[in-house]
Write a protein that holds these residues in place. Structure first.
Motif, PDB file in Angstrom:
ATOM      1  N   LEU A 101       0.714  -1.286  -0.185  1.00  0.00           N
ATOM      2  CA  LEU A 101       0.064   0.067   0.126  1.00  0.00           C
ATOM      3  C   LEU A 101       0.976   1.249   0.011  1.00  0.00           C
ATOM      4  O   LEU A 101       0.508   2.303  -0.671  1.00  0.00           O
ATOM      5  CB  LEU A 101      -0.909   0.128   1.121  1.00  0.00           C
ATOM      6  N   SER A 102       1.906   1.202   0.752  1.00  0.00           N
ATOM      7  CA  SER A 102       3.105   2.587   0.547  1.00  0.00           C
ATOM      8  C   SER A 102       3.443   2.506  -0.830  1.00  0.00           C
ATOM      9  O   SER A 102       3.647   3.714  -0.954  1.00  0.00           O
ATOM     10  CB  SER A 102       3.949   2.059   1.697  1.00  0.00           C
ATOM     11  N   VAL A 103       3.726   1.604  -1.488  1.00  0.00           N
ATOM     12  CA  VAL A 103       3.967   1.947  -3.091  1.00  0.00           C
ATOM     13  C   VAL A 103       3.104   2.331  -3.759  1.00  0.00           C
ATOM     14  O   VAL A 103       3.318   3.397  -4.672  1.00  0.00           O
ATOM     15  CB  VAL A 103       4.519   0.544  -3.723  1.00  0.00           C
ATOM     16  N   GLU A 104       1.719   2.095  -3.431  1.00  0.00           N
ATOM     17  CA  GLU A 104       0.595   2.582  -4.124  1.00  0.00           C
ATOM     18  C   GLU A 104       0.334   3.952  -3.806  1.00  0.00           C
ATOM     19  O   GLU A 104       0.238   4.942  -4.693  1.00  0.00           O
ATOM     20  CB  GLU A 104      -0.743   1.734  -3.587  1.00  0.00           C
ATOM     21  N   VAL A 105       0.506   4.423  -2.477  1.00  0.00           N
ATOM     22  CA  VAL A 105       0.391   5.725  -2.025  1.00  0.00           C
ATOM     23  C   VAL A 105       1.443   6.781  -2.841  1.00  0.00           C
ATOM     24  O   VAL A 105       1.145   8.063  -3.157  1.00  0.00           O
ATOM     25  CB  VAL A 105       0.501   5.660  -0.636  1.00  0.00           C
TER      26      VAL A 105
END
Length: 430
Positions: A101-105
């Protein structure tokens, strides 16, 4: 659905911007210190409502909220800290799901993802686009690394978050003094490289929680709670260092080791019994438990009404199944979108049954391409168990009712869910 929490005013614009990028799969919650929506209350609410939460606030503010006693972090929930000044996003809890999710954000907002050290599971590639977005994010080589650990700070400029994963078992004789107990406790933690702030609770035998030495030790650890366990229950716990003398005196051959393990079910001892003249201590680490949800997708035969997809799919950090089962999942999701009766339901169904960062793991048994860390081939059940044993919330999908799936026992919970009743398409007989 992903919860976006603006902890204070400066974080609201960035939370709103991220929501604009993911309008169908996120919801914004705004905290305010001037009314009933206080930051601890709003963050606690979001953590217990969503499986993924992005807190838009400085890292010290989020850590303070988590350690202040008013906010609890449910097991398996992915929590990210997003800097309001658009510099970085840090996965704080949730393992690979939070990492993804951090990569998506980062890709959505152009911020720097700070790695936490959660490497992808061998043989389980990330979902489509994750590797590409990670490469495009251009993480600097000297970017700080967030380490979530209950060990002492390794230094090297890392950002350290200390989860409360440790339980200290303590035994105290009648004449034990508070100073002696705290001295032994501090020496034990220091020699093991364990910070006192990682201790979640004390544990002892029934009747000892009010002992002055135990109460003082709990106070010096920041007021942690003290668990009491009956001597009969502790007597049945296997420990490495039982004492016949202690058994004759209190009815159990172990107090410190047995109590620590009892308050950390499924965990293990990380420091065996240490003793002074009248006090004993031992340290256990709580187990990291995952979850496997077995989901039967139905027959998925042509011309038959499609069942509705279970809501549990949205809670999973990974979905595992044969390629045929994952293909059927896509077909059922498309059918559900057609059957949606209102605009909101249509939007949610069109977004699919999975969160944007949920990994899809197709296990082709014949090809033998999915393996564990030692390189041994895994079938869908083995792959799901491997992920759940590392703390993940896993949906194991199968054609039919899934009743034939047999999951071996392990450090995870197992639930069985069948697809809800079929929805009739327009033109289908009632």
């Amino acid at each position: 659905m992903i919860g976006l929490v603006a902890v204070d005013g400066p974080g609201r614009p960035l939370a709103e911007e991220l929501h604009a990028r993911w309008p169908e799969s996120s919801h914004v919650h705004r905290a305010s210190r001037g009314n009933c929506s206080q930051p601890p209350d709003v963050l606690h609410f979001a953590l217990h409502r969503y499986r993924s939460v992005v807190a838009v606030a400085p890292l010290p503010a989020v850590v303070s909220l988590l350690t202040g006693g008013l906010v609890t972090l449910p097991r398996g929930t992915a929590l990210l800290c997003l800097d309001p000044q658009r510099r970085w996003v840090i996965p704080m809890a949730g393992g690979d799901a939070a990492e993804a999710l951090s990569v998506e954000v980062a890709a959505a907002l152009g911020v720097t993802p700070v790695p936490t050290g959660h490497a992808p599971v061998p043989g389980h590639p990330p979902g489509p686009g994750h590797l590409r977005r990670a490469a495009e994010s251009g993480t600097p080589e000297d970017a700080p690394v967030l380490r979530i650990t209950d060990r002492e700070d390794p230094g090297h400029g890392d950002v350290l978050v200390l989860p409360r994963t440790l339980v200290v078992g303590i035994g105290a004789a009648g004449g034990a003094g508070p100073a002696e107990a705290v001295r032994l406790l501090e020496e034990t933690l220091e020699e093991a490289g364990l910070p006192r702030s990682a201790v979640a609770r004390l544990a002892t035998v029934a009747g000892k929680a009010d002992h002055p030495a135990v109460r003082w030790a709990a106070f010096c650890l920041g007021g942690v709670p003290v668990d009491e366990h009956p001597a009969q229950a502790l007597a049945g716990v296997p420990v490495p260092n039982p004492s016949a003398l202690v058994g004759a005196a209190v009815g159990t051959a172990s107090v410190a080791e047995a109590a620590a393990l009892t308050s950390a079910p499924g965990g293990r001892l990380v420091v065996a019994k240490r003793k002074s003249a009248t006090v004993t201590v031992a340290v256990a680490r709580a187990a990291l438990r995952g979850r496997i949800t077995l989901i039967g997708l139905g027959a998925a035969a042509a011309g038959r009404p499609a069942p509705r997809l279970p809501a549990e799919l949205r809670d999973a950090s990974a979905v595992v199944g044969t390629p045929e089962a994952l293909d059927a999942l896509d077909v059922l999701a498309a059918a559900e979108a057609l059957d949606a009766a209102d605009v909101l339901a249509t939007a949610e169904a069109a977004a699919g049954p999975l969160r944007p960062t949920t990994r899809r793991i197709a296990v082709d048994v014949a090809a033998g391409t999915t393996t564990d860390g030692a390189g041994a081939p895994l079938d869908p059940v083995g792959a799901a168990a491997h992920l759940a044993a590392h703390g993940h919330a896993v949906a194991l999908v199968a054609l039919g009712d899934g009743a034939a799936l047999a999951v071996p026992p392990g450090p995870y919970e197992v639930h069985h869910v069948s697809a809800p009743p079929a929805a009739h398409h327009q033109g289908d007989p009632a």
